[in-house]
Design a protein around this motif. Structure first.
Motif, PDB file in Angstrom:
ATOM      1  N   ALA A 188      -5.976  -2.905  -2.882  1.00  0.00           N
ATOM      2  CA  ALA A 188      -5.082  -1.822  -2.416  1.00  0.00           C
ATOM      3  C   ALA A 188      -4.490  -1.174  -3.782  1.00  0.00           C
ATOM      4  CB  ALA A 188      -3.860  -2.277  -1.727  1.00  0.00           C
ATOM      5  N   SER A 202      -5.824  -6.738  -5.407  1.00  0.00           N
ATOM      6  CA  SER A 202      -6.783  -7.306  -4.582  1.00  0.00           C
ATOM      7  C   SER A 202      -6.635  -8.810  -4.122  1.00  0.00           C
ATOM      8  CB  SER A 202      -8.223  -7.119  -5.290  1.00  0.00           C
ATOM      9  OG  SER A 202      -8.204  -7.910  -6.409  1.00  0.00           O
ATOM     10  N   SER A 212      -2.264   0.373  -5.651  1.00  0.00           N
ATOM     11  CA  SER A 212      -0.963   0.325  -5.299  1.00  0.00           C
ATOM     12  C   SER A 212       0.150   1.052  -6.172  1.00  0.00           C
ATOM     13  CB  SER A 212      -0.246  -1.049  -5.443  1.00  0.00           C
ATOM     14  OG  SER A 212      -1.182  -1.986  -4.462  1.00  0.00           O
ATOM     15  N   THR A 259     -11.080  -0.077   1.102  1.00  0.00           N
ATOM     16  CA  THR A 259     -10.169  -1.151   1.090  1.00  0.00           C
ATOM     17  C   THR A 259     -11.016  -2.507   0.780  1.00  0.00           C
ATOM     18  OG1 THR A 259     -10.309  -1.484   3.523  1.00  0.00           O
ATOM     19  CG2 THR A 259      -8.473  -0.041   2.374  1.00  0.00           C
ATOM     20  N   PRO A 307      -4.711  -3.761   3.820  1.00  0.00           N
ATOM     21  CA  PRO A 307      -4.708  -2.209   3.340  1.00  0.00           C
ATOM     22  C   PRO A 307      -5.326  -1.359   4.462  1.00  0.00           C
ATOM     23  CG  PRO A 307      -6.346  -3.548   1.966  1.00  0.00           C
ATOM     24  CD  PRO A 307      -5.425  -4.632   2.735  1.00  0.00           C
ATOM     25  N   GLU A 308      -6.030  -1.909   5.050  1.00  0.00           N
ATOM     26  CA  GLU A 308      -6.854  -1.150   6.318  1.00  0.00           C
ATOM     27  C   GLU A 308      -5.819  -0.852   7.286  1.00  0.00           C
ATOM     28  OE1 GLU A 308      -6.819  -5.428   7.614  1.00  0.00           O
ATOM     29  OE2 GLU A 308      -7.282  -4.457   5.661  1.00  0.00           O
ATOM     30  N   ASN A 356      -3.406   5.108   2.239  1.00  0.00           N
ATOM     31  CA  ASN A 356      -3.027   5.305   0.943  1.00  0.00           C
ATOM     32  C   ASN A 356      -2.875   6.419   0.462  1.00  0.00           C
ATOM     33  OD1 ASN A 356      -2.757   5.055  -1.930  1.00  0.00           O
ATOM     34  ND2 ASN A 356      -4.009   3.092  -1.764  1.00  0.00           N
ATOM     35  N   ALA A 384      -0.172  -5.287   1.135  1.00  0.00           N
ATOM     36  CA  ALA A 384      -1.349  -5.075   0.404  1.00  0.00           C
ATOM     37  C   ALA A 384      -2.515  -5.816   0.617  1.00  0.00           C
ATOM     38  CB  ALA A 384      -1.162  -5.252  -1.189  1.00  0.00           C
ATOM     39  N   LEU A 438       0.802  -1.200  -0.058  1.00  0.00           N
ATOM     40  CA  LEU A 438      -0.205   0.061  -0.012  1.00  0.00           C
ATOM     41  C   LEU A 438       1.126   1.177   0.062  1.00  0.00           C
ATOM     42  CD1 LEU A 438      -3.243   0.632   0.416  1.00  0.00           C
ATOM     43  CD2 LEU A 438      -2.221   1.577   2.928  1.00  0.00           C
ATOM     44  N   THR A 497     -10.064  -7.805  -0.331  1.00  0.00           N
ATOM     45  CA  THR A 497      -9.273  -6.581   0.113  1.00  0.00           C
ATOM     46  C   THR A 497      -8.832  -5.955  -1.133  1.00  0.00           C
ATOM     47  OG1 THR A 497      -7.210  -7.659   0.756  1.00  0.00           O
ATOM     48  CG2 THR A 497      -8.870  -7.307   2.364  1.00  0.00           C
TER      49      THR A 497
END
Length: 468
Positions: free
Chosen positions: A334, A351, A336, A314, A274-275, A279, A271, A220, A332
């Motif tokens: 991210a 993801s 990136s 996310t 990501p939470e 970002n 990644a 991330l 999930t």
């Protein structure tokens, strides 16, 4: 059997000193993938780390073999191999924001060893080597061999393992301390498409001249920056202050001639989680959408990206692919990587998709969302990895974990792809203990020395139970 001997062996203070020095020797090497050189498929850094890993193994008396600087092997004995333990010596880039030490200057503070790779995955390499040493020095009779595989390309797709297994067979049992305890037997699949859009050279003001965000697909992004023309520093700073309050990131505005450079500082994370980060790309997009930019194709594209990837999303809700199942958990996402030039953009998200995700409810939905916003998109889905919990390998590993950790063993599902993702019947096993966060892939990465010693005990018992 052997529990008392193993405990006594690793409770010797000399083992702690040996472990810290072994990790530090590996962590001092910047083993980030670079352009290949002759005999160095992933550049000089990973090759140097592999040379040091093999040297450590040889110093302990193990037989080694270098598979063309893709993978190094260390064997405990010359019997038929029953167990592969997979570790990797490559690391992600150092990024910014380090406070305890410099990334490649390992430093011990309050029982933690800081440095890039100490947690992922150089600490585990040292723990496995010490476990193999313990089994040999305790004189445990083994009927079969354990082979440590030290790879050099895990962070960029594991082409190292593909090279190795094209030449050598799989082992009956395989685990990798490239995750956490107890046992990770489910790893989500992945969908990491590349999306693009182009436009004619623009001259209208004000506009974004260029944008750069992220440095690796599975991280991330902690940083992003753009170059603006046609706006005052005072106006941009005012918008930065407002968006910083909304998002929690930090902005810098620098005057560079007629241009303004805006730097966004977020928080990096893996990644797959990501939470846990903030970002910088999506925060910068939110800022740009708050500025009075000219009505141009580039501006429209930035607004489209902000709509598809709003800051804080996310789970893929805006893209239309959010989903979850009871076995493997939620999807999930991210965002990136993003590069914007004067004539187009290229981006990629990472993801991690649950077992319930498929081509129709994930890939096709995302492609339709991109198409509606005028983006071209390319990318395939990778299948999840699942080793049933009732297999003999999993049951043995859970027993060993409970024996030395004193904690309840259970199977876990994760979003991260570990080193065994493509290995039939393989599982991730250690080295991090439940609840420990070594800030893997982020600034101030660290490992707990006591936990690594416990992991070494667990690995020693696992080697005995699977090979004796």
């Amino acid at each position: 059997m052997y529990e008392a001997q193993i405990n006594a062996y690793f409770d010797d203070p000399a083992r702690r000193t040996q472990l810290v020095e072994a990790i530090s020797r590996l962590a001092r090497i910047r083993s980030v993938r670079e352009d290949p050189q002759p005999g160095m498929p992933f550049g000089p850094g990973p090759a140097a780390a592999l040379a040091e890993g093999l040297k450590l193994a040889e110093e302990l008396g193990f037989t080694t073999h270098n598979y063309d600087n893709y993978v190094g092997a260390a064997d405990l004995n010359d019997q038929e191999t029953a167990l592969h333990i997979l570790c990797h010596l490559d690391v992600v880039g150092e990024g910014t924001g380090w406070t305890v030490t410099q990334p490649y200057e390992p430093k011990e503070v309050d029982g933690m060893l800081y440095g890039r790779g100490t947690d992922d995955d150089k600490g585990p390499v040292a723990a496995v080597l010490l476990a193999m040493q313990a089994v040999r020095e305790l004189g445990v009779p083994l009927k079969r061999n354990v082979r440590l595989l030290m790879g050099t390309d895990e962070e960029s797709g594991s082409s190292d393992l593909a090279y190795y297994y094209a030449r050598e067979p799989y082992a009956p049992y395989t685990f990798s301390p490239d995750g956490e305890f107890p046992v990770i037997n489910i790893e989500k699949g992945s969908y990491k498409p590349v999306f693009t859009q182009s436009w004619p050279e623009e001259t209208a003001l004000p506009r974004v001249k260029e944008l750069h965000g992220g440095f690796r697909i599975n991280v991330l992004p902690p940083e992003a920056e753009c170059l603006l023309v046609g706006l005052s520093a005072e106006h941009v700073q005012s918008c930065c202050d407002a968006v910083a309050t909304e998002t929690g990131v930090r902005f810098e505005v620098r005057v560079e001639g007629d241009d303004l450079r805006v730097l966004c500082h977020g928080k990096g994370a893996h990644a797959s989680t990501p939470e846990e980060g903030n970002n910088a790309i999506t925060a910068l997009l939110q800022l740009l959408c708050a500025l009075p930019l000219a009505d141009t194709p580039s501006t429209a594209a930035l607004h489209s990206l902000n709509a598809l990837f709003p800051h804080g999303d996310t789970a893929g809700h805006a893209l239309g692919i959010a989903q979850s199942d009871e076995i493997s958990g939620p999807l999930t996402l991210a965002f990136s990587l993003l590069e914007v030039t004067s004539t187009g953009l290229k981006g990629q998200f990472d993801s991690r998709v649950p077992i319930c995700a498929n081509e129709s409810n994930c890939k096709a939905v995302a492609e339709a969302s991109f198409a509606r916003q005028g983006f071209a998109v390319q990318g395939e889905m990778d299948a999840p990895h699942h080793t049933p919990a009732d297999t003999p390998l999993v049951q043995v590993l859970l027993k060993c974990y409970e024996q030395y950790s004193g904690r309840k063993g259970e199977c876990l599902a994760i979003g991260g792809g570990t080193y065994v993702h493509d290995i039939p019947g393989g599982v991730a096993f250690g080295c991090a203990m439940p609840g420990f966060n070594g800030n893997m892939h982020g600034a101030d990465e660290h490992t707990c020395i006591a936990d690594q010693l416990t992991a070494a005990k667990i690995f020693a018992q696992a080697i005995i139970d699977l090979c004796a």
